[in-house]
Design a protein around this motif. Structure first.
Motif, PDB file in Angstrom:
ATOM      1  N   MET A 225       0.860  -1.163   0.000  1.00  0.00           N
ATOM      2  CA  MET A 225       0.000   0.000   0.000  1.00  0.00           C
ATOM      3  C   MET A 225       0.912   1.234   0.000  1.00  0.00           C
ATOM      4  O   MET A 225       1.875   1.304   0.725  1.00  0.00           O
ATOM      5  CB  MET A 225      -0.892  -0.038   1.243  1.00  0.00           C
ATOM      6  CG  MET A 225      -1.792   1.149   1.357  1.00  0.00           C
ATOM      7  SD  MET A 225      -2.818   1.170   2.844  1.00  0.00           S
ATOM      8  CE  MET A 225      -3.762  -0.301   2.697  1.00  0.00           C
ATOM      9  N   SER A 226       0.567   2.189  -0.818  1.00  0.00           N
ATOM     10  CA  SER A 226       1.383   3.399  -0.904  1.00  0.00           C
ATOM     11  C   SER A 226       1.202   4.242   0.355  1.00  0.00           C
ATOM     12  O   SER A 226       0.184   4.179   1.043  1.00  0.00           O
ATOM     13  CB  SER A 226       0.992   4.211  -2.137  1.00  0.00           C
ATOM     14  OG  SER A 226      -0.277   4.778  -1.963  1.00  0.00           O
ATOM     15  N   LYS A 227       2.218   5.028   0.651  1.00  0.00           N
ATOM     16  CA  LYS A 227       2.178   5.881   1.842  1.00  0.00           C
ATOM     17  C   LYS A 227       1.035   6.887   1.754  1.00  0.00           C
ATOM     18  O   LYS A 227       0.346   7.137   2.739  1.00  0.00           O
ATOM     19  CB  LYS A 227       3.508   6.603   2.014  1.00  0.00           C
ATOM     20  CG  LYS A 227       3.551   7.490   3.251  1.00  0.00           C
ATOM     21  CD  LYS A 227       4.953   7.879   3.587  1.00  0.00           C
ATOM     22  CE  LYS A 227       5.042   8.856   4.717  1.00  0.00           C
ATOM     23  NZ  LYS A 227       4.406   8.532   5.924  1.00  0.00           N
TER      24      LYS A 227
ATOM     25  N   GLU B 146      -6.289   6.925   4.544  1.00  0.00           N
ATOM     26  CA  GLU B 146      -7.125   6.053   5.341  1.00  0.00           C
ATOM     27  C   GLU B 146      -7.084   6.434   6.817  1.00  0.00           C
ATOM     28  O   GLU B 146      -8.050   6.248   7.534  1.00  0.00           O
ATOM     29  CB  GLU B 146      -6.696   4.598   5.171  1.00  0.00           C
ATOM     30  CG  GLU B 146      -7.050   4.031   3.812  1.00  0.00           C
ATOM     31  CD  GLU B 146      -6.623   2.588   3.665  1.00  0.00           C
ATOM     32  OE1 GLU B 146      -6.167   1.986   4.646  1.00  0.00           O
ATOM     33  OE2 GLU B 146      -6.750   2.070   2.551  1.00  0.00           O
ATOM     34  N   GLU B 147      -5.975   6.949   7.296  1.00  0.00           N
ATOM     35  CA  GLU B 147      -5.846   7.320   8.698  1.00  0.00           C
ATOM     36  C   GLU B 147      -6.414   8.704   8.989  1.00  0.00           C
ATOM     37  O   GLU B 147      -6.638   9.039  10.141  1.00  0.00           O
ATOM     38  CB  GLU B 147      -4.380   7.249   9.117  1.00  0.00           C
ATOM     39  CG  GLU B 147      -3.854   5.824   9.130  1.00  0.00           C
ATOM     40  CD  GLU B 147      -2.392   5.736   9.475  1.00  0.00           C
ATOM     41  OE1 GLU B 147      -1.779   6.774   9.792  1.00  0.00           O
ATOM     42  OE2 GLU B 147      -1.854   4.634   9.424  1.00  0.00           O
ATOM     43  N   ASP B 148      -6.664   9.507   7.969  1.00  0.00           N
ATOM     44  CA  ASP B 148      -7.158  10.867   8.165  1.00  0.00           C
ATOM     45  C   ASP B 148      -8.514  10.916   8.857  1.00  0.00           C
ATOM     46  O   ASP B 148      -8.797  11.860   9.589  1.00  0.00           O
ATOM     47  CB  ASP B 148      -7.236  11.612   6.840  1.00  0.00           C
ATOM     48  CG  ASP B 148      -5.888  12.120   6.386  1.00  0.00           C
ATOM     49  OD1 ASP B 148      -5.787  12.495   5.210  1.00  0.00           O
ATOM     50  OD2 ASP B 148      -4.943  12.149   7.198  1.00  0.00           O
ATOM     51  N   TRP B 149      -9.358   9.912   8.667  1.00  0.00           N
ATOM     52  CA  TRP B 149     -10.690   9.954   9.266  1.00  0.00           C
ATOM     53  C   TRP B 149     -10.621   9.999  10.784  1.00  0.00           C
ATOM     54  O   TRP B 149     -11.501  10.537  11.442  1.00  0.00           O
ATOM     55  CB  TRP B 149     -11.551   8.786   8.793  1.00  0.00           C
ATOM     56  CG  TRP B 149     -11.114   7.454   9.330  1.00  0.00           C
ATOM     57  CD1 TRP B 149     -10.252   6.582   8.749  1.00  0.00           C
ATOM     58  CD2 TRP B 149     -11.513   6.847  10.558  1.00  0.00           C
ATOM     59  NE1 TRP B 149     -10.075   5.479   9.529  1.00  0.00           N
ATOM     60  CE2 TRP B 149     -10.842   5.621  10.654  1.00  0.00           C
ATOM     61  CE3 TRP B 149     -12.367   7.227  11.584  1.00  0.00           C
ATOM     62  CZ2 TRP B 149     -10.993   4.762  11.733  1.00  0.00           C
ATOM     63  CZ3 TRP B 149     -12.518   6.370  12.671  1.00  0.00           C
ATOM     64  CH2 TRP B 149     -11.838   5.152  12.731  1.00  0.00           C
TER      65      TRP B 149
END
Length: 74
Positions: free
Chosen positions: A1-3, A9-12
């Protein structure tokens, strides 16, 4: 998975609206602490008194004597 994709995905978790909702959802309700606790098995709500099983057994017994297959042991 690209950075970049991982960061998206972690922004939420940092979203202000999500944080507000989670804080709201975690607030205790207006009911007593005793009623605020749910009985769960494996993370799913469960019937602590097993009333559903009692009801199903009652229906099964009735069908054994009165249903279309009465007396056939089905």
């Amino acid at each position: 998975m690209s950075k970049k994709k991982k960061d998206e995905e972690e922004d939420w978790t940092k979203d202000k609206d999500v944080q507000e909702f989670l804080e709201w959802a975690d607030k205790p309700g207006p009911w007593s602490e005793e009623d605020d606790k749910s009985y769960t098995v494996g993370g799913l709500s469960a019937d602590k008194d097993k009333d559903l099983m009692k009801f199903q057994n009652k229906i099964k017994k009735r069908e054994d004597f009165e249903g279309p297959n009465a007396g056939k042991g089905i």
